[in-house]
Design a protein around this motif. Structure first.
Motif, PDB file in Angstrom:
ATOM      1  N   THR A 152       0.834  -1.209   0.000  1.00 18.27           N
ATOM      2  CA  THR A 152       0.000   0.000   0.000  1.00 18.27           C
ATOM      3  C   THR A 152       0.860   1.247   0.000  1.00 18.27           C
ATOM      4  OG1 THR A 152      -1.724  -1.166   1.235  1.00 18.27           O
ATOM      5  CG2 THR A 152      -1.840   1.233   1.211  1.00 18.27           C
ATOM      6  N   SER A 174     -14.058   3.098   6.655  1.00 15.51           N
ATOM      7  CA  SER A 174     -14.925   2.060   6.095  1.00 15.51           C
ATOM      8  C   SER A 174     -14.485   0.690   6.577  1.00 15.51           C
ATOM      9  CB  SER A 174     -14.900   2.114   4.567  1.00 15.51           C
ATOM     10  OG  SER A 174     -15.666   1.077   4.011  1.00 15.51           O
ATOM     11  N   ASP A 175     -15.452  -0.201   6.763  1.00  9.75           N
ATOM     12  CA  ASP A 175     -15.162  -1.584   7.112  1.00  9.75           C
ATOM     13  C   ASP A 175     -14.921  -2.439   5.873  1.00  9.75           C
ATOM     14  OD1 ASP A 175     -15.467  -1.080   9.835  1.00  9.75           O
ATOM     15  OD2 ASP A 175     -17.637  -1.402   9.757  1.00  9.75           O
ATOM     16  N   ASN A 176     -15.279  -1.885   4.709  1.00  7.84           N
ATOM     17  CA  ASN A 176     -15.026  -2.587   3.455  1.00  7.84           C
ATOM     18  C   ASN A 176     -13.522  -2.597   3.187  1.00  7.84           C
ATOM     19  OD1 ASN A 176     -14.535  -2.384   0.335  1.00  7.84           O
ATOM     20  ND2 ASN A 176     -16.525  -3.374   0.569  1.00  7.84           N
ATOM     21  N   GLN A 177     -12.984  -3.776   2.881  1.00  9.87           N
ATOM     22  CA  GLN A 177     -11.536  -3.928   2.728  1.00  9.87           C
ATOM     23  C   GLN A 177     -10.968  -3.047   1.614  1.00  9.87           C
ATOM     24  OE1 GLN A 177     -10.277  -7.942   2.007  1.00  9.87           O
ATOM     25  NE2 GLN A 177      -8.109  -7.487   2.248  1.00  9.87           N
ATOM     26  N   ILE A 178     -11.658  -3.008   0.478  1.00  6.99           N
ATOM     27  CA  ILE A 178     -11.161  -2.227  -0.658  1.00  6.99           C
ATOM     28  C   ILE A 178     -11.223  -0.735  -0.356  1.00  6.99           C
ATOM     29  CG2 ILE A 178     -11.566  -1.629  -3.080  1.00  6.99           C
ATOM     30  CD1 ILE A 178     -12.578  -4.487  -3.498  1.00  6.99           C
ATOM     31  N   ALA A 209     -11.276   0.685   2.530  1.00  8.27           N
ATOM     32  CA  ALA A 209     -10.323   0.979   3.602  1.00  8.27           C
ATOM     33  C   ALA A 209      -8.917   1.175   3.033  1.00  8.27           C
ATOM     34  CB  ALA A 209     -10.332  -0.144   4.628  1.00  8.27           C
ATOM     35  N   LYS A 210      -8.548   0.350   2.037  1.00  9.14           N
ATOM     36  CA  LYS A 210      -7.239   0.481   1.396  1.00  9.14           C
ATOM     37  C   LYS A 210      -7.138   1.798   0.624  1.00  9.14           C
ATOM     38  CE  LYS A 210      -4.911  -3.177   2.518  1.00  9.14           C
ATOM     39  NZ  LYS A 210      -3.640  -3.047   3.281  1.00  9.14           N
ATOM     40  N   GLU A 245      -6.655   4.523   3.042  1.00  8.61           N
ATOM     41  CA  GLU A 245      -5.281   4.467   3.553  1.00  8.61           C
ATOM     42  C   GLU A 245      -4.298   5.072   2.562  1.00  8.61           C
ATOM     43  OE1 GLU A 245      -1.950   1.145   5.043  1.00  8.61           O
ATOM     44  OE2 GLU A 245      -3.991   0.508   4.486  1.00  8.61           O
ATOM     45  N   TYR A 276      -1.896  -8.412  -5.271  1.00  7.40           N
ATOM     46  CA  TYR A 276      -3.283  -8.447  -4.798  1.00  7.40           C
ATOM     47  C   TYR A 276      -3.478  -9.544  -3.752  1.00  7.40           C
ATOM     48  CZ  TYR A 276      -8.368  -8.838  -4.809  1.00  7.40           C
ATOM     49  OH  TYR A 276      -9.691  -8.903  -4.421  1.00  7.40           O
ATOM     50  N   ASN A 289      -1.639  -8.542  -0.390  1.00 13.35           N
ATOM     51  CA  ASN A 289      -1.942  -7.253   0.231  1.00 13.35           C
ATOM     52  C   ASN A 289      -3.136  -7.387   1.198  1.00 13.35           C
ATOM     53  OD1 ASN A 289      -1.346  -4.623   0.657  1.00 13.35           O
ATOM     54  ND2 ASN A 289      -2.597  -3.863  -1.046  1.00 13.35           N
TER      55      ASN A 289
END
Length: 323
Positions: free
Chosen positions: A112, A173-177, A179-180, A183, A320, A323
């Motif tokens: 990231t 966000s709690d959504n992984q994508i 959140a990334k 970040e 992918y 990560n």
């Protein structure tokens, strides 16, 4: 695997077809113009191009240091050389992902963070190109209306990006994508959040791209072509904005076509315009390849396998998955 190889072959064929089309239009004129060239300007152009690479390395080092990744000037420059060398043979600019793996291998960074460093560099490059293009537009006669539309569209996207960047710190966000993404935006904000950092990134980017334009100016002078510097600036801007769309590896073909078209619209003869476009890109790509080869030696043999994985398209999946 077959699909990945066919993608590379198709994009390479497209690049070759564009170059062949440009050369076929002006072959006789091109030969006459080439004989009258002054090679001394070629050496000057090569040295100036190398200077631009040094400045790119210094800027990337600054970006990494702002992200708390302490690297030397040689390391940061070598990172860019390897990834840009890969971009010359790999479509869709997937060579940029090589930097993520180099940073992971050498500095134990997250993917990231590496991605944020590349995005920061790309954002300032594209916005700087569009900005100097907007400044050059009023000074160039015979330009196409879509030049203004393209530059304006890029500046608008840049404005929207910075608005999102400013307010992204308020979201989670709690959504992984998602959140990334948040970040990454946070890390980009960290690089450019102080006035001093912003001024450094803007000024260094402007200097880098002005030097890039001077390289092209030297090529034009090599053929004794009286082209104004603003025409050269606009040609470089249009060429790089078109090249940013990853149709061919390294923008080969599309870059030359955009440059030649811009020069012809400004009154440069077709043969000279094609020669300037091809040699300008050839100089920049040769410096990239030589720098890439030296950089691979600097990092070690493991980067060779890295390039092989990038060529096969495995890097994208690898990053992918991890990560």
């Amino acid at each position: 695997m077959l699909k990945k190889i066919s993608t590379i072959i198709v994009s390479t064929i497209i690049a070759g077809a564009i170059i062949a089309f440009l050369l076929s239009r002006v072959w006789e004129e091109l030969l006459i113009t080439a004989k009258e060239a002054d090679p001394r300007y070629l050496l000057v152009a090569l040295l100036i191009c190398l200077l631009a690479w040094c400045l790119r390395g210094a800027r990337y080092r600054y970006i990494l240091n702002r992200l708390s990744v302490v690297v030397g000037f040689v390391f940061s420059t070598a990172c860019i050389f390897v990834s840009q060398t890969a971009n010359l043979i790999i479509p869709a600019r997937l060579g940029d992902l090589i930097r993520l793996l180099i940073l992971k291998h050498e500095k134990k960074t997250t993917y990231t963070l590496g991605f944020s460093s590349v995005i920061t560099e790309r954002v300032f490059d594209i916005l700087t190109i569009a900005l100097i293009g907007a400044i050059a537009l009023p000074f160039v006669v015979g330009q196409e209306p879509w030049f203004s539309m393209l530059i304006g569209f890029v500046l608008l996207l840049g404005f929207i990006f910075f608005i999102i960047l400013i307010y992204s710190g308020r979201f989670s966000s709690d959504n992984q994508i998602l959140a990334k993404v948040i970040e990454i935006l946070s890390q980009i904000r960290c690089v450019s959040q102080t006035p001093r950092a912003l001024i450094y990134l803007i000024l260094s980017s402007v200097i880098i791209w002005i030097i890039d334009c001077i390289v092209c100016m030297m090529v034009a002078m090599m053929f004794g072509e009286p082209v104004s510097f603003m025409v050269v600036v606009l040609a470089i801007v249009i060429g790089n904005l078109v090249k940013a769309v990853p149709i061919t590896p390294g923008g080969i073909g599309t870059y030359e076509l955009a440059l030649a078209l811009t020069f012809e619209l400004a009154g440069v003869s077709a043969g000279t315009a094609v020669l300037i476009a091809i040699i300008d890109h050839l100089i920049k790509n040769l410096v990239t390849l030589v720098g890439g080869a030296v950089s691979i030696y600097y990092f070690g043999d493991w980067t060779v396998s890295l390039l092989k994985r990038a060529f096969s398209g495995d890097i994208k999946k690898e990053i992918y998955d991890r990560n």
